[in-house]
Write a protein that holds these residues in place. Structure first.
Motif, PDB file in Angstrom:
ATOM      1  N   GLN A  68    -108.575 -72.351  74.601  1.00  0.00           N
ATOM      2  CA  GLN A  68    -107.128 -72.187  74.750  1.00  0.00           C
ATOM      3  C   GLN A  68    -106.368 -72.959  73.686  1.00  0.00           C
ATOM      4  OE1 GLN A  68    -106.648 -73.463  78.809  1.00  0.00           O
ATOM      5  NE2 GLN A  68    -106.779 -71.376  79.610  1.00  0.00           N
ATOM      6  N   ASP A  69    -106.841 -74.184  73.401  1.00  0.00           N
ATOM      7  CA  ASP A  69    -106.169 -74.995  72.391  1.00  0.00           C
ATOM      8  C   ASP A  69    -106.333 -74.402  71.002  1.00  0.00           C
ATOM      9  OD1 ASP A  69    -105.404 -76.723  74.358  1.00  0.00           O
ATOM     10  OD2 ASP A  69    -107.035 -78.153  73.999  1.00  0.00           O
ATOM     11  N   SER A  70    -107.567 -74.009  70.685  1.00  0.00           N
ATOM     12  CA  SER A  70    -107.854 -73.514  69.339  1.00  0.00           C
ATOM     13  C   SER A  70    -107.173 -72.193  69.068  1.00  0.00           C
ATOM     14  CB  SER A  70    -109.369 -73.361  69.147  1.00  0.00           C
ATOM     15  OG  SER A  70    -110.016 -74.593  69.318  1.00  0.00           O
ATOM     16  N   ALA A  71    -107.027 -71.383  70.119  1.00  0.00           N
ATOM     17  CA  ALA A  71    -106.474 -70.044  69.927  1.00  0.00           C
ATOM     18  C   ALA A  71    -105.040 -70.072  69.443  1.00  0.00           C
ATOM     19  CB  ALA A  71    -106.560 -69.259  71.235  1.00  0.00           C
ATOM     20  N   THR A  72    -104.336 -71.167  69.717  1.00  0.00           N
ATOM     21  CA  THR A  72    -102.936 -71.225  69.307  1.00  0.00           C
ATOM     22  C   THR A  72    -102.677 -72.285  68.249  1.00  0.00           C
ATOM     23  OG1 THR A  72    -102.500 -72.699  71.180  1.00  0.00           O
ATOM     24  CG2 THR A  72    -102.097 -70.345  71.503  1.00  0.00           C
ATOM     25  N   ASP A  73    -103.721 -73.012  67.830  1.00  0.00           N
ATOM     26  CA  ASP A  73    -103.534 -74.065  66.837  1.00  0.00           C
ATOM     27  C   ASP A  73    -103.278 -73.490  65.449  1.00  0.00           C
ATOM     28  OD1 ASP A  73    -103.641 -76.142  68.532  1.00  0.00           O
ATOM     29  OD2 ASP A  73    -105.726 -76.683  68.150  1.00  0.00           O
ATOM     30  N   GLY A  74    -104.116 -72.560  65.020  1.00  0.00           N
ATOM     31  CA  GLY A  74    -103.998 -72.023  63.676  1.00  0.00           C
ATOM     32  C   GLY A  74    -102.829 -71.068  63.561  1.00  0.00           C
ATOM     33  N   SER A  75    -102.110 -71.158  62.459  1.00  0.00           N
ATOM     34  CA  SER A  75    -100.953 -70.284  62.279  1.00  0.00           C
ATOM     35  C   SER A  75    -101.364 -68.820  62.211  1.00  0.00           C
ATOM     36  CB  SER A  75    -100.199 -70.677  61.008  1.00  0.00           C
ATOM     37  OG  SER A  75    -101.047 -70.583  59.869  1.00  0.00           O
ATOM     38  N   ALA A  76    -102.549 -68.553  61.644  1.00  0.00           N
ATOM     39  CA  ALA A  76    -103.008 -67.165  61.554  1.00  0.00           C
ATOM     40  C   ALA A  76    -103.222 -66.581  62.944  1.00  0.00           C
ATOM     41  CB  ALA A  76    -104.298 -67.090  60.738  1.00  0.00           C
ATOM     42  N   LEU A  77    -103.909 -67.328  63.811  1.00  0.00           N
ATOM     43  CA  LEU A  77    -104.197 -66.805  65.140  1.00  0.00           C
ATOM     44  C   LEU A  77    -102.955 -66.762  66.023  1.00  0.00           C
ATOM     45  CD1 LEU A  77    -107.718 -68.201  66.096  1.00  0.00           C
ATOM     46  CD2 LEU A  77    -107.078 -65.934  65.287  1.00  0.00           C
ATOM     47  N   LYS A  78    -101.979 -67.609  65.744  1.00  0.00           N
ATOM     48  CA  LYS A  78    -100.736 -67.541  66.518  1.00  0.00           C
ATOM     49  C   LYS A  78    -100.107 -66.161  66.391  1.00  0.00           C
ATOM     50  CE  LYS A  78     -99.321 -72.415  66.480  1.00  0.00           C
ATOM     51  NZ  LYS A  78     -98.310 -73.381  65.998  1.00  0.00           N
ATOM     52  N   GLU A  79    -100.137 -65.624  65.183  1.00  0.00           N
ATOM     53  CA  GLU A  79     -99.549 -64.304  64.979  1.00  0.00           C
ATOM     54  C   GLU A  79    -100.398 -63.212  65.614  1.00  0.00           C
ATOM     55  OE1 GLU A  79     -97.304 -61.811  61.457  1.00  0.00           O
ATOM     56  OE2 GLU A  79     -98.043 -63.845  61.122  1.00  0.00           O
ATOM     57  N   VAL A  80    -101.723 -63.381  65.577  1.00  0.00           N
ATOM     58  CA  VAL A  80    -102.604 -62.418  66.234  1.00  0.00           C
ATOM     59  C   VAL A  80    -102.353 -62.428  67.738  1.00  0.00           C
ATOM     60  CG1 VAL A  80    -104.995 -61.730  66.631  1.00  0.00           C
ATOM     61  CG2 VAL A  80    -104.344 -62.692  64.425  1.00  0.00           C
ATOM     62  N   VAL A  81    -102.140 -63.618  68.303  1.00  0.00           N
ATOM     63  CA  VAL A  81    -101.823 -63.735  69.728  1.00  0.00           C
ATOM     64  C   VAL A  81    -100.545 -62.974  70.047  1.00  0.00           C
ATOM     65  CG1 VAL A  81    -101.059 -65.343  71.522  1.00  0.00           C
ATOM     66  CG2 VAL A  81    -103.056 -65.889  70.128  1.00  0.00           C
ATOM     67  N   ARG A  82     -99.535 -63.110  69.195  1.00  0.00           N
ATOM     68  CA  ARG A  82     -98.260 -62.420  69.436  1.00  0.00           C
ATOM     69  C   ARG A  82     -98.426 -60.903  69.397  1.00  0.00           C
ATOM     70  NH1 ARG A  82     -95.946 -66.779  66.395  1.00  0.00           N
ATOM     71  NH2 ARG A  82     -96.163 -65.614  64.447  1.00  0.00           N
ATOM     72  N   CYS A  83     -99.314 -60.431  68.520  1.00  0.00           N
ATOM     73  CA  CYS A  83     -99.494 -58.982  68.373  1.00  0.00           C
ATOM     74  C   CYS A  83    -100.453 -58.406  69.416  1.00  0.00           C
ATOM     75  CB  CYS A  83    -100.016 -58.662  66.973  1.00  0.00           C
ATOM     76  SG  CYS A  83     -98.869 -59.008  65.623  1.00  0.00           S
ATOM     77  N   TRP A  84    -101.626 -58.997  69.520  1.00  0.00           N
ATOM     78  CA  TRP A  84    -102.695 -58.411  70.330  1.00  0.00           C
ATOM     79  C   TRP A  84    -102.912 -59.112  71.666  1.00  0.00           C
ATOM     80  CZ3 TRP A  84    -106.747 -57.832  65.795  1.00  0.00           C
ATOM     81  CH2 TRP A  84    -106.335 -56.782  64.964  1.00  0.00           C
ATOM     82  N   GLY A  85    -102.276 -60.258  71.856  1.00  0.00           N
ATOM     83  CA  GLY A  85    -102.359 -60.938  73.138  1.00  0.00           C
ATOM     84  C   GLY A  85    -103.359 -62.086  73.151  1.00  0.00           C
ATOM     85  N   ARG A  86    -103.033 -63.103  73.929  1.00  0.00           N
ATOM     86  CA  ARG A  86    -103.892 -64.281  74.035  1.00  0.00           C
ATOM     87  C   ARG A  86    -105.256 -63.935  74.624  1.00  0.00           C
ATOM     88  NH1 ARG A  86    -102.518 -69.543  74.195  1.00  0.00           N
ATOM     89  NH2 ARG A  86    -100.329 -68.963  74.437  1.00  0.00           N
ATOM     90  N   ASP A  87    -105.277 -63.044  75.629  1.00  0.00           N
ATOM     91  CA  ASP A  87    -106.546 -62.708  76.280  1.00  0.00           C
ATOM     92  C   ASP A  87    -107.536 -62.094  75.294  1.00  0.00           C
ATOM     93  OD1 ASP A  87    -105.584 -63.656  78.659  1.00  0.00           O
ATOM     94  OD2 ASP A  87    -105.070 -61.683  79.476  1.00  0.00           O
ATOM     95  N   VAL A  88    -107.042 -61.228  74.415  1.00  0.00           N
ATOM     96  CA  VAL A  88    -107.914 -60.598  73.421  1.00  0.00           C
ATOM     97  C   VAL A  88    -108.467 -61.646  72.461  1.00  0.00           C
ATOM     98  CG1 VAL A  88    -107.961 -59.007  71.451  1.00  0.00           C
ATOM     99  CG2 VAL A  88    -106.830 -58.327  73.570  1.00  0.00           C
ATOM    100  N   VAL A  89    -107.600 -62.528  71.982  1.00  0.00           N
ATOM    101  CA  VAL A  89    -108.024 -63.572  71.040  1.00  0.00           C
ATOM    102  C   VAL A  89    -109.080 -64.475  71.667  1.00  0.00           C
ATOM    103  CG1 VAL A  89    -107.255 -65.614  69.767  1.00  0.00           C
ATOM    104  CG2 VAL A  89    -105.871 -63.529  69.739  1.00  0.00           C
ATOM    105  N   GLN A  90    -108.878 -64.848  72.921  1.00  0.00           N
ATOM    106  CA  GLN A  90    -109.833 -65.734  73.582  1.00  0.00           C
ATOM    107  C   GLN A  90    -111.135 -65.010  73.909  1.00  0.00           C
ATOM    108  OE1 GLN A  90    -107.777 -67.385  76.961  1.00  0.00           O
ATOM    109  NE2 GLN A  90    -106.593 -68.810  75.717  1.00  0.00           N
ATOM    110  N   HIS A  91    -111.032 -63.754  74.343  1.00  0.00           N
ATOM    111  CA  HIS A  91    -112.245 -63.015  74.717  1.00  0.00           C
ATOM    112  C   HIS A  91    -113.205 -62.883  73.539  1.00  0.00           C
ATOM    113  CE1 HIS A  91    -114.799 -60.074  76.748  1.00  0.00           C
ATOM    114  NE2 HIS A  91    -114.749 -59.352  75.643  1.00  0.00           N
ATOM    115  N   TYR A  92    -112.668 -62.592  72.355  1.00  0.00           N
ATOM    116  CA  TYR A  92    -113.524 -62.386  71.183  1.00  0.00           C
ATOM    117  C   TYR A  92    -113.815 -63.682  70.418  1.00  0.00           C
ATOM    118  CZ  TYR A  92    -112.744 -57.502  72.201  1.00  0.00           C
ATOM    119  OH  TYR A  92    -112.693 -56.282  72.837  1.00  0.00           O
ATOM    120  N   GLN A  93    -113.365 -64.814  70.975  1.00  0.00           N
ATOM    121  CA  GLN A  93    -113.724 -66.135  70.447  1.00  0.00           C
ATOM    122  C   GLN A  93    -113.362 -66.283  68.969  1.00  0.00           C
ATOM    123  OE1 GLN A  93    -117.921 -66.435  71.369  1.00  0.00           O
ATOM    124  NE2 GLN A  93    -117.598 -66.050  73.546  1.00  0.00           N
TER     125      GLN A  93
END
Length: 230
Positions: free
Chosen positions: A78-103
Motif C-alpha cells: 500500500q505504501d509503495s503503490a503511492t510513493d512513486g510519482s509514476a505509480l501515483k498516476e497509474v493509480v489515478r487512471c487504472w485504480g489502486r486495486d489493479v496496481v496492488q494486485h499486479y505488484q
C-alpha cells in the motif's frame, strides 16, 4: 529436518551446459539442431513455470499462516503503490486495486515509467486490458518472442509498447477476447487479464469453450475490429 534457507542438492549447472554442447556435436543436420533447441527451451520454461507456481503457492501459504507476514506485506504494498510519482498516476487512471494486485511497486523505475506513459495513453483499464491481452496472445503464439510467464503480472514492456502503438489507431484494432480464444493453459484473472490458469478465475477448456470473457470495452463506432498487426 532441513533448515529453512538451506539449499538442497542440485545438478551442476556447468555439467548441464557441457552436456547440451555435446548433444549439439552429435546433431548431423540443422533441423536436428533446431529441434534440440526447441526441446531444451521447453524443458527450461517448464522448470521455470513450476518454480514460479511453487513460489506463488508458498507466498499464499505464508500470508495466510503468518498474520504478521501478511500484514507487513500488505502495508508495504500500500505504501509503495503511492510513493512513486509514476505509480501515483497509474493509480489515478487504472485504480489502486489493479496496481496492488499486479505488484507493480516491486518493479523498476523504467517499467513504472512505461506503465505511466501507457496509462496516460489509455486511461481506462477495461480498454487497456484488451490490448494487453492481444499482445500477450501474440507472444504466446510466436516461439521467436519472449514467452508469457507464469506470474501474477505477466505484462512486459513490449506489451505496453504495443498497447500505446495500437491506441493511436482509429478504431482501436483489438477486439475483446473470450475464453475460447485463449490457449488451453490460460484463463482470465479477476481484472480480465490473460494469465496462466494457476492465477486465473475463468479458464479456457481443452476444447476452447468457456463462459468467462475479459471485461467489455466501449463500442468503436460500429466498425469491424480485426486482429492487430504483428
Amino acid at each position: 529436518m532441513r533448515l529453512v534457507g538451506a539449499e538442497p542438492p542440485r545438478p551442476n549447472d556447468e555439467a548441464i551446459v557441457l552436456a547440451l554442447r555435446e548433444e549439439f556435436r552429435l546433431c548431423e543436420t540443422d533441423t536436428q539442431r533446431y529441434d534440440l533447441c526447441v526441446q531444451k527451451r521447453d524443458e527450461l520454461l517448464d522448470q521455470q513455470t513450476r518454480l514460479q507456481t511453487l513460489a506463488a503457492a508458498c507466498e499464499r501459504v505464508m500470508s495466510s499462516e503468518c498474520p504478521e507476514y501478511g500484514r507487513r506485506k500488505k502495508a508495504k504494498s500500500q505504501d509503495s503503490a503511492t510513493d512513486g510519482s509514476a505509480l501515483k498516476e497509474v493509480v489515478r487512471c487504472w485504480g489502486r486495486d489493479v496496481v496492488q494486485h499486479y505488484q507493480w511497486s516491486s518493479k523498476g523505475e523504467k517499467y513504472c515509467n512505461q506503465l505511466r506513459a501507457t496509462a496516460r495513453r489509455v486511461p481506462v483499464w477495461e480498454e487497456a486490458v484488451v490490448g494487453l491481452n492481444w499482445s500477450m496472445l501474440q507472444r504466446s503464439r510466436d516461439i521467436r518472442r519472449r514467452p508469457v510467464k507464469a506470474l501474477v503480472n505477466p505484462i512486459e514492456q513490449a506489451d505496453l509498447d504495443s498497447l500505446r502503438s495500437w491506441s493511436r489507431e482509429d478504431p482501436f484494432p483489438c477486439k475483446r477476447l473470450a475464453a475460447k480464444d485463449l490457449p488451453d493453459t490460460f484463463g482470465f484473472d479477476k481484472y480480465g487479464l490473460m494469465v496462466y490458469k494457476e492465477f486465473a478465475v475463468g479458464l479456457a477448456g481443452p476444447d476452447g469453450t468457456g463462459t468467462t470473457e475479459a471485461p467489455a470495452v466501449p463500442e468503436t463506432n460500429g466498425a469491424d475490429i480485426t486482429e492487430p498487426p504483428e
